[in-house]
Design an enzyme around this catalytic site. Structure first.
Site, PDB file in Angstrom:
ATOM      1  N   ARG A 253       0.818  -1.204   0.000  1.00 57.92           N
ATOM      2  CA  ARG A 253       0.000   0.000   0.000  1.00 57.92           C
ATOM      3  C   ARG A 253       0.856   1.261   0.000  1.00 57.92           C
ATOM      4  O   ARG A 253       0.446   2.293  -0.526  1.00 57.92           O
ATOM      5  CB  ARG A 253      -0.937  -0.005   1.221  1.00 57.92           C
ATOM      6  CG  ARG A 253      -1.920  -1.153   1.231  1.00 57.92           C
ATOM      7  CD  ARG A 253      -3.068  -0.935   2.188  1.00 57.92           C
ATOM      8  NE  ARG A 253      -2.691  -0.823   3.564  1.00 57.92           N
ATOM      9  CZ  ARG A 253      -2.712  -1.815   4.451  1.00 57.92           C
ATOM     10  NH1 ARG A 253      -3.063  -3.034   4.053  1.00 57.92           N
ATOM     11  NH2 ARG A 253      -2.399  -1.611   5.709  1.00 57.92           N
ATOM     12  N   GLU A 320     -12.086  -1.427  -4.224  1.00 59.54           N
ATOM     13  CA  GLU A 320     -12.517  -0.449  -3.224  1.00 59.54           C
ATOM     14  C   GLU A 320     -11.654   0.813  -3.266  1.00 59.54           C
ATOM     15  O   GLU A 320     -10.470   0.760  -3.562  1.00 59.54           O
ATOM     16  CB  GLU A 320     -12.424  -1.080  -1.826  1.00 59.54           C
ATOM     17  CG  GLU A 320     -12.941  -0.193  -0.704  1.00 59.54           C
ATOM     18  CD  GLU A 320     -12.668  -0.793   0.661  1.00 59.54           C
ATOM     19  OE1 GLU A 320     -13.491  -0.575   1.564  1.00 59.54           O
ATOM     20  OE2 GLU A 320     -11.643  -1.477   0.827  1.00 59.54           O
TER      21      GLU A 320
END
Length: 651
Positions: A253, A320
């Protein structure tokens, strides 16, 4: 004037949790310390440079990668002329056995391997500081820490039109070259053929929304190795899961692909999720082919473009995030203008798969934001803006996200206003062929440390979700506050929530319906004011409007770590547990709405005996710690319905 001790407070590593740090900052500042607050996502060497003249350094690591971030670091010994070093948070993915002794041997004065109550930390710090003469260098350290400034162009170079094809081609070549596995996603036609043969989230959502099937209970599971993720998926499918998703690890991430590669080469110990970019498309396709369930990606990644490319090429049909919901709550210094462009790239990619190949991919928006005392109006406004941006790039299956607030009436009202406002806004913008679904997140704030209180919250939350009737429910586990749950714990929680979702939903009584209607009226007025401000700020453009609205505080997310978020609006719970605006900052709310919130807060002050508004922070601190301490009688709070027995489900 007596010198105050100077403390440096910083989060290191890739994780985005900032609420605990913010609360600790406020408590220490009002407790007699000068606090140099560096925020989150720092490198430990930067912390050391700022800390040279401090009295103590408090470092937080929340993603379990403590040893990775500290691999070349030794703190200075606290001998009276050097700072005392403290470290805490969630230092290890496992139970951290032996880690405390190891870190103390390396020079840390105090080590908190897992959650510890704020009062304990403050008390120990007071004891350690007594008898030490403050070094009086706080001003210098503060200047050294201020490395970021708000700067946003008055004319952001973004717009609402579909991205230019030539620009997309050029950008795509750069994106796919960011890591060697990117080239595996290059052939859109081949990707579409693979995707068209996979079960999809959009079709499942439509069956749920037509009430052919009950809402889906979904857990988040990410395992570092391919074999581990395969085994997890197989076990979840056997246990009755209706969808599968992998949680991406925090190093991915943060785009630290080389670090991930090294950890994988060393045996993968320490990663807290599935590093899909390093594993690549063929691996993901093999996992997808081994299941008959839809596959999704859950992340919070900075610049998600490469992740989206690899996910879709590998068979993922739900992705998402959004330019605001996966930026402001998660990243310290991700410019909104860049974030909008990056997410428009993702949405245009989704649009191309739909328009050129007939492949439906769900785009889900993250409704909880920071998950901590976020009034529903700002979360709804963010959802609607992201839905408009996605639809503008061709996305046709959108999942609106709603985080649980903790008050039944407020959550019922929020679900209704969210759906109605998004549908109206999309239709008004000409997007009439969009299918709207919804995703309900069980409470995303700090969870009860007591397992029985956590189970009770999860069960009662599922009963609320049954009344909300979302397409999916993102499920929590009883160990949420203490560690990453095991697969068995995830399955047990999913089974419990799923069994409750399959039961008929109770109808609200006339008193509750009246209260929900009143809450809807106030909430709709708030949301309309925020959305009008975005449109006005952008001169009709949502893309430009969100950038400028955040810059000017017209959209303001409580407790968000982003330096681009004003952070002037604050919130607390009212006497019934609903989240209200304590200080509206620069939010352009109508006078009547401000008065409504002010009345609710005044009643709370009277109840708690707060006569001096300078002590309002005590109410915030109470509300932030109330749930993890298990200090609540009912869930949702303020609920007057008769309690039902807690379901008992075998693990």
């Amino acid at each position: 004037m007596t010198a105050r001790p100077t403390l440096v407070l910083a989060g290191i590593g890739a994780d985005a949790h900032t609420v605990g740090l913010s609360l600790l900052r406020h408590t220490l500042t009002t407790g007699g310390y000068d606090v140099v607050f560096m925020g989150i996502q720092n490198d430990i060497d930067d912390v050391r440079r700022v800390a040279r003249h401090a009295d103590a350094v408090l470092v937080s690591v929340m993603d379990g990668h403590c040893l990775h971030y500290l691999r070349d670091f030794e703190p200075d010994a606290g001998d009276g002329d050097t700072p005392l070093w403290y470290i805490g948070g969630n230092l290890a993915i496992d139970d951290g056995s032996g880690l405390s002794d190891h870190l103390r041997a390396r020079g840390f004065h105090r080590v908190f391997v897992k959650y510890v109550d704020l009062a304990v930390v403050v008390d120990l710090l007071h004891r350690d500081m007594s008898g030490r003469t403050p070094r009086g260098r706080g001003t210098w350290a503060h200047r050294a820490a201020e490395t970021h400034r708000r700067f946003v162009s008055s004319a952001p170079a973004v717009g609402d039109d579909p991205l230019d094809p030539a620009r997309v081609r050029a950008d795509r070549a750069e994106v796919l070259a960011e890591w060697p596995t990117g080239r595996e996603a290059a052939d859109l036609s081949d990707n579409a053929v693979f995707l068209s043969g996979r079960p999809g989230f959009p079709a499942l959502h439509q069956r749920v929304d037509r009430r052919v099937e009950p809402p889906v209970a979904q857990v988040r599971v990410g395992v570092p190795t391919v074999a581990g993720q395969r085994a997890a998926f197989a076990r979840m499918e056997r246990a009755g899961s209706r969808v599968l998703s992998y949680q991406v690890d925090s190093l991915t991430r943060a785009r630290r692909f080389a670090d991930v590669a090294q950890i994988l080469a060393d045996g993968a110990n320490g990663l807290n999720g599935f590093p899909v970019i390093n594993h690549g498309v063929p691996v993901l396709r093999r996992l997808a082919l081994e299941t008959a369930l839809p596959l999704g990606t859950r992340h919070s990644m900075r610049d998600p473009r490469l992740l989206a490319e690899i996910s879709f090429a590998g068979g993922v049909t739900s992705f998402e995030g959004g330019a605001l919901s996966y930026n402001l709550p998660y990243h310290r210094d991700y410019p909104l203008e860049a974030s909008v462009r990056d997410w428009q790239y993702v949405d245009r990619l989704v649009g191309r798969y739909a328009q050129e190949y007939g492949v439906a991919i769900d785009r889900e928006f993250f409704g909880p934001l920071t998950g901590t005392l976020v009034p529903p109006s700002v979360a709804i406004a963010v959802n609607v803006c992201e839905a408009l941006l996605a639809a503008g790039q061709g996305a046709r299956h959108l999942s609106l996200g709603l985080g649980e607030h903790g008050n039944r009436v407020q959550d019922l009202a929020a679900a209704r206003v969210l759906r109605a406002t998004a549908a109206r806004a999309l239709t008004g913008a000409g997007h009439r062929c969009v299918h709207l679904s919804s995703v309900f997140h069980q409470y995303m704030g700090a969870f009860p440390t007591d397992a029985s209180a956590a189970r009770r919250l999860i069960a009662e939350s599922a009963l609320l979700a049954r009344s909300l009737r979302p397409s999916r429910v993102i499920v929590k586990t009883p160990v949420e506050a203490r560690r990453i749950p095991t697969l068995a714990e995830n399955i047990a929680a999913q089974r419990m929530v799923g069994s409750l979702l399959a039961q008929p939903a109770p109808q609200p009584g006339p008193d509750e319906e009246s209260a929900v209607d009143q809450e809807c009226e106030v909430l709709q007025s708030e949301v309309d004011a925020l959305l009008d401000a975005v449109v006005t700020a952008g001169s009709g453009s949502i893309a430009r409007g969100v950038v400028l609205a955040v810059r000017d505080g017209l959209l303001d997310v409580p407790f968000a770590p982003s330096v681009f978020n004003r952070g002037e609006a604050t919130s607390v719970r009212d006497c019934d547990g609903a989240v209200r605006w304590l200080d509206t900052g620069r939010l352009p709310l109508p006078a009547a709405v401000k008065a409504y919130h002010a009345d609710k807060i005044a009643a709370r002050r009277r109840r708690d005996g707060v006569t001096d508004r300078r002590h309002d922070h005590r109410m915030i601190a109470h509300d932030l710690l109330q749930i993890p301490r298990g200090d609540f009688e009912t869930w949702p709070m303020g609920s007057r319905r008769s309690r039902q027995p807690e379901p008992v489900v075998a693990g």
